[in-house]
Every structure is written in C-alpha cells, then in structure tokens.
Design a protein around this motif. Sequence first.
Motif, mmCIF file in Angstrom:
data_model
loop_
_atom_site.group_PDB
_atom_site.id
_atom_site.type_symbol
_atom_site.label_atom_id
_atom_site.label_comp_id
_atom_site.label_asym_id
_atom_site.label_seq_id
_atom_site.Cartn_x
_atom_site.Cartn_y
_atom_site.Cartn_z
ATOM 1 N N ALA A 46 0.819 -1.218 0.000
ATOM 2 C CA ALA A 46 0.000 0.000 0.000
ATOM 3 C C ALA A 46 0.851 1.265 0.000
ATOM 4 O O ALA A 46 2.077 1.222 0.080
ATOM 5 C CB ALA A 46 -0.921 -0.001 1.219
ATOM 6 N N LEU A 74 -10.100 0.352 -5.909
ATOM 7 C CA LEU A 74 -8.939 0.265 -5.029
ATOM 8 C C LEU A 74 -9.370 -0.185 -3.631
ATOM 9 O O LEU A 74 -10.459 0.148 -3.165
ATOM 10 C CB LEU A 74 -8.265 1.641 -4.911
ATOM 11 N N ASP A 132 -4.509 -1.027 -0.961
ATOM 12 C CA ASP A 132 -3.830 -0.200 -1.967
ATOM 13 C C ASP A 132 -3.519 1.192 -1.426
ATOM 14 O O ASP A 132 -2.431 1.709 -1.606
ATOM 15 C CB ASP A 132 -4.699 -0.069 -3.224
ATOM 16 N N LEU A 133 -4.517 1.814 -0.797
ATOM 17 C CA LEU A 133 -4.339 3.185 -0.288
ATOM 18 C C LEU A 133 -4.712 3.245 1.189
ATOM 19 O O LEU A 133 -5.798 2.800 1.576
ATOM 20 C CB LEU A 133 -5.230 4.160 -1.055
ATOM 21 N N ARG A 231 -5.151 8.064 -8.338
ATOM 22 C CA ARG A 231 -4.902 6.926 -9.229
ATOM 23 C C ARG A 231 -3.467 6.980 -9.766
ATOM 24 O O ARG A 231 -2.818 5.957 -9.927
ATOM 25 C CB ARG A 231 -5.896 6.927 -10.388
ATOM 26 N N GLU A 234 -1.186 5.751 -7.164
ATOM 27 C CA GLU A 234 -1.325 4.302 -7.023
ATOM 28 C C GLU A 234 -0.559 3.593 -8.136
ATOM 29 O O GLU A 234 0.057 2.551 -7.927
ATOM 30 C CB GLU A 234 -2.817 3.946 -7.046
ATOM 31 N N ARG A 238 4.449 4.145 -6.389
ATOM 32 C CA ARG A 238 4.950 3.051 -5.553
ATOM 33 C C ARG A 238 6.463 3.059 -5.473
ATOM 34 O O ARG A 238 7.132 3.237 -6.467
ATOM 35 C CB ARG A 238 4.492 1.709 -6.131
#
Lengths: 239, 115
Positions: A46, A74, A132-133, A231, A234, A238
Amino acid sequence: MCETCGCQTIHHHISHGRVVDVFEGLLDANNAQAEANRRHIEAMGALAINMISGPGSGKTTLLEKTIDLLKTQLRIGIIEGDIETELDADRIRAKGVPVVQLTTGGACHLDAPLIHQGIHSLVRQLNGRGLDLLFIENVGNLVCPATFDLGEHRRVVLVSVPEGSDKPTKYPKAFMSSHAFIITKKDVLPYFDFSLEKAEIEALKLNPNLSVMSLSALTGEGLDAWVLYLRSLENRGRP
Amino acid sequence: MHELSLAHELLKKLCSLAKHHNADRVLEVKVAIGPLSGIVADSFRFGFEALASANSVTRGAVLVIDSPLPSYKCIHCGNILESQKTHPGCCSRCNRTNFILCGGDELLLLQIKIE
C-alpha cells in the motif's frame, strides 16, 4: 555561588563540565518509527496519505466521497486521528471500509508510534486482505501535525473556502512539507471573500512543487482531478 | 503544545546520554531550533524547564537555543538570498517568486555539558 570551586558567578560551574558533541535530531525517535511504518505499509503493498488541515475543513467528508468513487477499484483503509470520540470512524465504517480510530487523549497531533499501533489494528481487521491506499486523517490542526512524519508517502494539506485564502501565508510549515494542497467547499465560494488565485500563488511561493486542486465534496465539482491524482499515485507512486 | 512532547523526548535523551558518559548531571544543553521548524522556541524552553526540574540529572540545566535563519535559492536564476527573517517574496535579481528553502527547519541537539 558555584558549589564546585566557590566562585561567585552563577554559571561559572558550567566550565567544570565535560563537553560532548551530540548532533542528533530532536525528532530522531519519531522519524525512525516513521521510516519503519513506511516500510511496513509498503510491505502490505500500500501507499499512505497523511491528510492535514484545521478542524472542520472537510477531511472526513472528502474521504467519504473518495471511498464512494474508488471503493470498487482500489482497496482503501483509513486511520482516523482525533483528540476524543469515534465519530469520524463511525462515518467511515458506514462506508464499509476498514477503519481504525486513534484517540490522542488531548495531544494536538498524531505521531509515528501511534500510527504504528494503528497499522497493527488495521492489519488485524484486514485479516489477510490486501490494501492499496491508506489514508491517515490527522487531528484537526494546521500547526502541530506538520512537524511529525508518520511514515506517509504523500502529505496533503486542506483549506476550506470559509477559512480564508491567507492560510498558506499564516501556516507555512504545513504547506512547505506537503505534496498537494486541496481547497475544499468550493460550492460556497460566492458567499466568501476567498481568492482561489491568491491561495494558490501564496502556497506555490512556499512550495513550488505542490499539486493544487480545488473541489466541492458536496456538488462533486473538482473530484475528478483528486481521483486522478490518487490513481496516478497508485500507479507510479509506488516505491 | 507539541513543544512539550518534544521537550520530554529531549530530556529522555539527556538522561540516557548522561548515563552513557557516566555523568551525574547535565549542566548545559545546546539545541538548534530553526524558525521554520514548526516549534516555538519560548514554548519549548518553558516545557524544558518545567520537566528538567523534576529530575536530579537535569535540574538546573541551562538551555541554549540557536535559531539559524534560512536561505532561499531562486529556482529560476539560482540567486541565493542568505539568512532571511521572512520569506523574500520575490527574487532580488530576476523578480520571480519561486524558491527552494535551504535550512531554517533544524531541530537538533547539538552539544551537552555534563559532570
């Protein structure tokens, strides 16, 4: 009088001491824990976003809308920071995403050790599901939270239209340390003496790298840019 | 009020440093608190003095606060404006408004004097 040598000067005894050079950061303990948090969040796959603003600027409302818009695409988790109560966590829980409420019991900011606890509570709730977040909603305060790294990957500062466009100038640290600046409650712009242009110019003076967005969680105006920003993080943010 | 928690961290560090160096007392503490660190030096001093007096190792320790002023480097022409008390607004050479901040946000324990 100096107890060591009997001289009459108050601070003379200092010269009897040994001098040790230290050169360590006063926030080293917090920063080391923040770094560990960051690695932990990355190991979960994440990315964390620390949301900072004064009370009532619409952090929780923006998070509710963000969940509505992104929940199917997500996997979102939230850590809520407040001085007291579970009110914000209850609002997020109603949206059906994992949420942990941290109450600071009077302290004006979240710190990295608290977030460490929060991550472990969240992992228990996730029960093997991925993330993810991770949004961290800091205590409503535009001053103190700016000093403390929590282990986030991005820091977002929010100012609502009723608060006034002089906020970047008045609270520079929050803007200098952030990656994005969001002006919220854009729908009430006609009723307030708020200049979007002035707020943006003043914020960029402090930090030329800020991404600046303005939106209304109520009408939905500007939310597309915010979603696009998230987005893009994401996808390419990373580590 | 985060100055108090920071002062508390400093005192913990001072006690462990004193122990490490086989000292009984901390006499003087030098710190750097930049004007852009988000820490109010006076509040920090208040917190430090209140907490230091509660411990025999740190009681009476003199706190010396250095507050180094930041410099700003213009991202357009590279001009460096040294030791600015406030944000310069615009560059004295090219008149544009975007700067990279250099320093001013220090939060450091520099030196201690112990016995």
